[in-house]
Design a protein around this motif. Sequence first.
Motif, PDB file in Angstrom:
ATOM      1  N   ILE A  80       0.837  -1.215   0.000  1.00 50.88           N
ATOM      2  CA  ILE A  80       0.000   0.000   0.000  1.00 50.88           C
ATOM      3  C   ILE A  80       0.865   1.256   0.000  1.00 50.88           C
ATOM      4  O   ILE A  80       0.534   2.216  -0.697  1.00 50.88           O
ATOM      5  CB  ILE A  80      -1.012  -0.020   1.163  1.00 50.88           C
ATOM      6  CG1 ILE A  80      -2.014  -1.163   0.934  1.00 50.88           C
ATOM      7  CG2 ILE A  80      -1.744   1.318   1.279  1.00 50.88           C
ATOM      8  CD1 ILE A  80      -2.927  -1.427   2.116  1.00 50.88           C
ATOM      9  N   PRO A  81       2.010   1.297   0.739  1.00 51.25           N
ATOM     10  CA  PRO A  81       2.848   2.496   0.673  1.00 51.25           C
ATOM     11  C   PRO A  81       3.388   2.807  -0.729  1.00 51.25           C
ATOM     12  O   PRO A  81       3.735   3.949  -1.002  1.00 51.25           O
ATOM     13  CB  PRO A  81       3.999   2.179   1.635  1.00 51.25           C
ATOM     14  CG  PRO A  81       3.391   1.238   2.619  1.00 51.25           C
ATOM     15  CD  PRO A  81       2.476   0.365   1.782  1.00 51.25           C
ATOM     16  N   LEU A  82       3.448   1.821  -1.598  1.00 45.57           N
ATOM     17  CA  LEU A  82       3.882   2.065  -2.974  1.00 45.57           C
ATOM     18  C   LEU A  82       2.715   2.525  -3.842  1.00 45.57           C
ATOM     19  O   LEU A  82       2.863   3.417  -4.677  1.00 45.57           O
ATOM     20  CB  LEU A  82       4.494   0.792  -3.562  1.00 45.57           C
ATOM     21  CG  LEU A  82       4.961   0.853  -5.014  1.00 45.57           C
ATOM     22  CD1 LEU A  82       6.061   1.905  -5.191  1.00 45.57           C
ATOM     23  CD2 LEU A  82       5.451  -0.518  -5.460  1.00 45.57           C
ATOM     24  N   VAL A  83       1.561   1.950  -3.634  1.00 43.60           N
ATOM     25  CA  VAL A  83       0.391   2.259  -4.461  1.00 43.60           C
ATOM     26  C   VAL A  83      -0.263   3.578  -4.035  1.00 43.60           C
ATOM     27  O   VAL A  83      -0.713   4.356  -4.887  1.00 43.60           O
ATOM     28  CB  VAL A  83      -0.625   1.096  -4.396  1.00 43.60           C
ATOM     29  CG1 VAL A  83      -1.903   1.439  -5.130  1.00 43.60           C
ATOM     30  CG2 VAL A  83       0.000  -0.181  -4.947  1.00 43.60           C
ATOM     31  N   LEU A  84      -0.306   3.846  -2.735  1.00 43.94           N
ATOM     32  CA  LEU A  84      -1.014   5.021  -2.224  1.00 43.94           C
ATOM     33  C   LEU A  84      -0.526   6.343  -2.821  1.00 43.94           C
ATOM     34  O   LEU A  84      -1.352   7.156  -3.241  1.00 43.94           O
ATOM     35  CB  LEU A  84      -0.960   5.050  -0.689  1.00 43.94           C
ATOM     36  CG  LEU A  84      -1.802   6.108   0.007  1.00 43.94           C
ATOM     37  CD1 LEU A  84      -3.274   6.006  -0.374  1.00 43.94           C
ATOM     38  CD2 LEU A  84      -1.635   5.983   1.529  1.00 43.94           C
ATOM     39  N   PRO A  85       0.780   6.613  -2.905  1.00 41.88           N
ATOM     40  CA  PRO A  85       1.169   7.899  -3.505  1.00 41.88           C
ATOM     41  C   PRO A  85       0.853   7.986  -4.995  1.00 41.88           C
ATOM     42  O   PRO A  85       0.560   9.073  -5.497  1.00 41.88           O
ATOM     43  CB  PRO A  85       2.676   7.996  -3.240  1.00 41.88           C
ATOM     44  CG  PRO A  85       3.122   6.612  -2.974  1.00 41.88           C
ATOM     45  CD  PRO A  85       1.942   5.890  -2.381  1.00 41.88           C
ATOM     46  N   VAL A  86       0.880   6.862  -5.694  1.00 50.04           N
ATOM     47  CA  VAL A  86       0.528   6.878  -7.115  1.00 50.04           C
ATOM     48  C   VAL A  86      -0.950   7.238  -7.265  1.00 50.04           C
ATOM     49  O   VAL A  86      -1.320   8.111  -8.063  1.00 50.04           O
ATOM     50  CB  VAL A  86       0.846   5.516  -7.778  1.00 50.04           C
ATOM     51  CG1 VAL A  86       0.323   5.472  -9.211  1.00 50.04           C
ATOM     52  CG2 VAL A  86       2.341   5.239  -7.727  1.00 50.04           C
ATOM     53  N   VAL A  87      -1.795   6.606  -6.467  1.00 44.82           N
ATOM     54  CA  VAL A  87      -3.229   6.912  -6.490  1.00 44.82           C
ATOM     55  C   VAL A  87      -3.460   8.348  -6.010  1.00 44.82           C
ATOM     56  O   VAL A  87      -4.272   9.075  -6.578  1.00 44.82           O
ATOM     57  CB  VAL A  87      -4.022   5.897  -5.643  1.00 44.82           C
ATOM     58  CG1 VAL A  87      -5.476   6.307  -5.493  1.00 44.82           C
ATOM     59  CG2 VAL A  87      -3.913   4.507  -6.250  1.00 44.82           C
ATOM     60  N   GLY A  88      -2.733   8.751  -4.966  1.00 41.99           N
ATOM     61  CA  GLY A  88      -2.862  10.110  -4.444  1.00 41.99           C
ATOM     62  C   GLY A  88      -2.493  11.163  -5.479  1.00 41.99           C
ATOM     63  O   GLY A  88      -3.184  12.180  -5.618  1.00 41.99           O
ATOM     64  N   LEU A  89      -1.422  10.931  -6.211  1.00 39.22           N
ATOM     65  CA  LEU A  89      -1.018  11.892  -7.252  1.00 39.22           C
ATOM     66  C   LEU A  89      -2.036  11.915  -8.391  1.00 39.22           C
ATOM     67  O   LEU A  89      -2.331  12.980  -8.936  1.00 39.22           O
ATOM     68  CB  LEU A  89       0.383  11.559  -7.773  1.00 39.22           C
ATOM     69  CG  LEU A  89       1.516  11.862  -6.795  1.00 39.22           C
ATOM     70  CD1 LEU A  89       2.830  11.296  -7.307  1.00 39.22           C
ATOM     71  CD2 LEU A  89       1.629  13.349  -6.516  1.00 39.22           C
ATOM     72  N   TRP A  90      -2.561  10.757  -8.751  1.00 42.06           N
ATOM     73  CA  TRP A  90      -3.615  10.720  -9.770  1.00 42.06           C
ATOM     74  C   TRP A  90      -4.810  11.540  -9.299  1.00 42.06           C
ATOM     75  O   TRP A  90      -5.368  12.333 -10.063  1.00 42.06           O
ATOM     76  CB  TRP A  90      -4.026   9.269 -10.056  1.00 42.06           C
ATOM     77  CG  TRP A  90      -5.334   9.196 -10.775  1.00 42.06           C
ATOM     78  CD1 TRP A  90      -5.546   9.400 -12.111  1.00 42.06           C
ATOM     79  CD2 TRP A  90      -6.621   8.977 -10.187  1.00 42.06           C
ATOM     80  NE1 TRP A  90      -6.900   9.302 -12.384  1.00 42.06           N
ATOM     81  CE2 TRP A  90      -7.578   9.036 -11.215  1.00 42.06           C
ATOM     82  CE3 TRP A  90      -7.058   8.712  -8.891  1.00 42.06           C
ATOM     83  CZ2 TRP A  90      -8.933   8.851 -10.986  1.00 42.06           C
ATOM     84  CZ3 TRP A  90      -8.406   8.523  -8.662  1.00 42.06           C
ATOM     85  CH2 TRP A  90      -9.323   8.598  -9.704  1.00 42.06           C
ATOM     86  N   TRP A  91      -5.220  11.370  -8.037  1.00 43.03           N
ATOM     87  CA  TRP A  91      -6.370  12.091  -7.503  1.00 43.03           C
ATOM     88  C   TRP A  91      -6.082  13.591  -7.468  1.00 43.03           C
ATOM     89  O   TRP A  91      -6.944  14.405  -7.801  1.00 43.03           O
ATOM     90  CB  TRP A  91      -6.755  11.562  -6.133  1.00 43.03           C
ATOM     91  CG  TRP A  91      -7.993  12.190  -5.591  1.00 43.03           C
ATOM     92  CD1 TRP A  91      -8.102  12.950  -4.460  1.00 43.03           C
ATOM     93  CD2 TRP A  91      -9.313  12.140  -6.145  1.00 43.03           C
ATOM     94  NE1 TRP A  91      -9.400  13.367  -4.285  1.00 43.03           N
ATOM     95  CE2 TRP A  91     -10.163  12.881  -5.308  1.00 43.03           C
ATOM     96  CE3 TRP A  91      -9.858  11.549  -7.278  1.00 43.03           C
ATOM     97  CZ2 TRP A  91     -11.516  13.048  -5.569  1.00 43.03           C
ATOM     98  CZ3 TRP A  91     -11.206  11.710  -7.529  1.00 43.03           C
ATOM     99  CH2 TRP A  91     -12.013  12.451  -6.679  1.00 43.03           C
ATOM    100  N   LEU A  92      -4.888  13.963  -7.066  1.00 36.82           N
ATOM    101  CA  LEU A  92      -4.534  15.388  -7.070  1.00 36.82           C
ATOM    102  C   LEU A  92      -4.613  15.961  -8.481  1.00 36.82           C
ATOM    103  O   LEU A  92      -5.125  17.062  -8.677  1.00 36.82           O
ATOM    104  CB  LEU A  92      -3.120  15.593  -6.520  1.00 36.82           C
ATOM    105  CG  LEU A  92      -2.989  15.651  -5.022  1.00 36.82           C
ATOM    106  CD1 LEU A  92      -1.520  15.742  -4.635  1.00 36.82           C
ATOM    107  CD2 LEU A  92      -3.764  16.816  -4.445  1.00 36.82           C
ATOM    108  N   TRP A  93      -4.090  15.243  -9.448  1.00 37.47           N
ATOM    109  CA  TRP A  93      -4.141  15.720 -10.829  1.00 37.47           C
ATOM    110  C   TRP A  93      -5.593  15.884 -11.271  1.00 37.47           C
ATOM    111  O   TRP A  93      -5.945  16.841 -11.960  1.00 37.47           O
ATOM    112  CB  TRP A  93      -3.395  14.753 -11.750  1.00 37.47           C
ATOM    113  CG  TRP A  93      -3.341  15.233 -13.163  1.00 37.47           C
ATOM    114  CD1 TRP A  93      -4.064  14.763 -14.214  1.00 37.47           C
ATOM    115  CD2 TRP A  93      -2.554  16.304 -13.672  1.00 37.47           C
ATOM    116  NE1 TRP A  93      -3.759  15.460 -15.344  1.00 37.47           N
ATOM    117  CE2 TRP A  93      -2.837  16.426 -15.042  1.00 37.47           C
ATOM    118  CE3 TRP A  93      -1.637  17.182 -13.097  1.00 37.47           C
ATOM    119  CZ2 TRP A  93      -2.238  17.374 -15.863  1.00 37.47           C
ATOM    120  CZ3 TRP A  93      -1.039  18.128 -13.910  1.00 37.47           C
ATOM    121  CH2 TRP A  93      -1.337  18.222 -15.270  1.00 37.47           C
ATOM    122  N   SER A  94      -6.447  14.941 -10.871  1.00 34.53           N
ATOM    123  CA  SER A  94      -7.853  14.982 -11.255  1.00 34.53           C
ATOM    124  C   SER A  94      -8.609  16.135 -10.597  1.00 34.53           C
ATOM    125  O   SER A  94      -9.636  16.568 -11.114  1.00 34.53           O
ATOM    126  CB  SER A  94      -8.550  13.682 -10.840  1.00 34.53           C
ATOM    127  OG  SER A  94      -7.952  12.586 -11.466  1.00 34.53           O
TER     128      SER A  94
END
Length: 146
Positions: free
Chosen positions: A124-138
């Motif tokens: 999860i620590p690897l996936v969470l920032p990727v998802v977080g950055l996607w959400w921020l971009w969105s």
Amino acid sequence: MSQPSPQPDRAAGHNPRSSGPGRLIIALYAVFVVGSLSRAGFQIATRFQEAPLAYTLSALAGVIYVVAAISLALPGPRAWWVSLAAISTELVGVLAVGLWSTLDPAAFPDATVWSGFGRGYLYIPLVLPVVGLWWLWSTRPGTVQD
């Protein structure tokens, strides 16, 4: 003629980052705040000398999770930029510590939140920032459709 419905006022506190998937992302960050800081705090207080680098990095990860969770929950462009900085730092951290702990396991006599790319936390620590950055971009300021 009907009047168009008024759009929510961002200045009044509307925060697109904390709605929809953002709620789950913020909740995951909150869980990681509690998990990483409580674990690191206990380890630092009771056996810091065993793995000072690992425990310090876990505490740093916890602080980054705090900043990410709070800034994601706050409205406004400044909070968006703070979220971007925190989550980007988190991604760099998990990649760097993950690689370092894989190439030089002796440097980490005990695991950190980010060791092995978050292997001990189901990655999860690897996936969470990727998802977080996607959400921020969105939900970046000026582009969100309310």
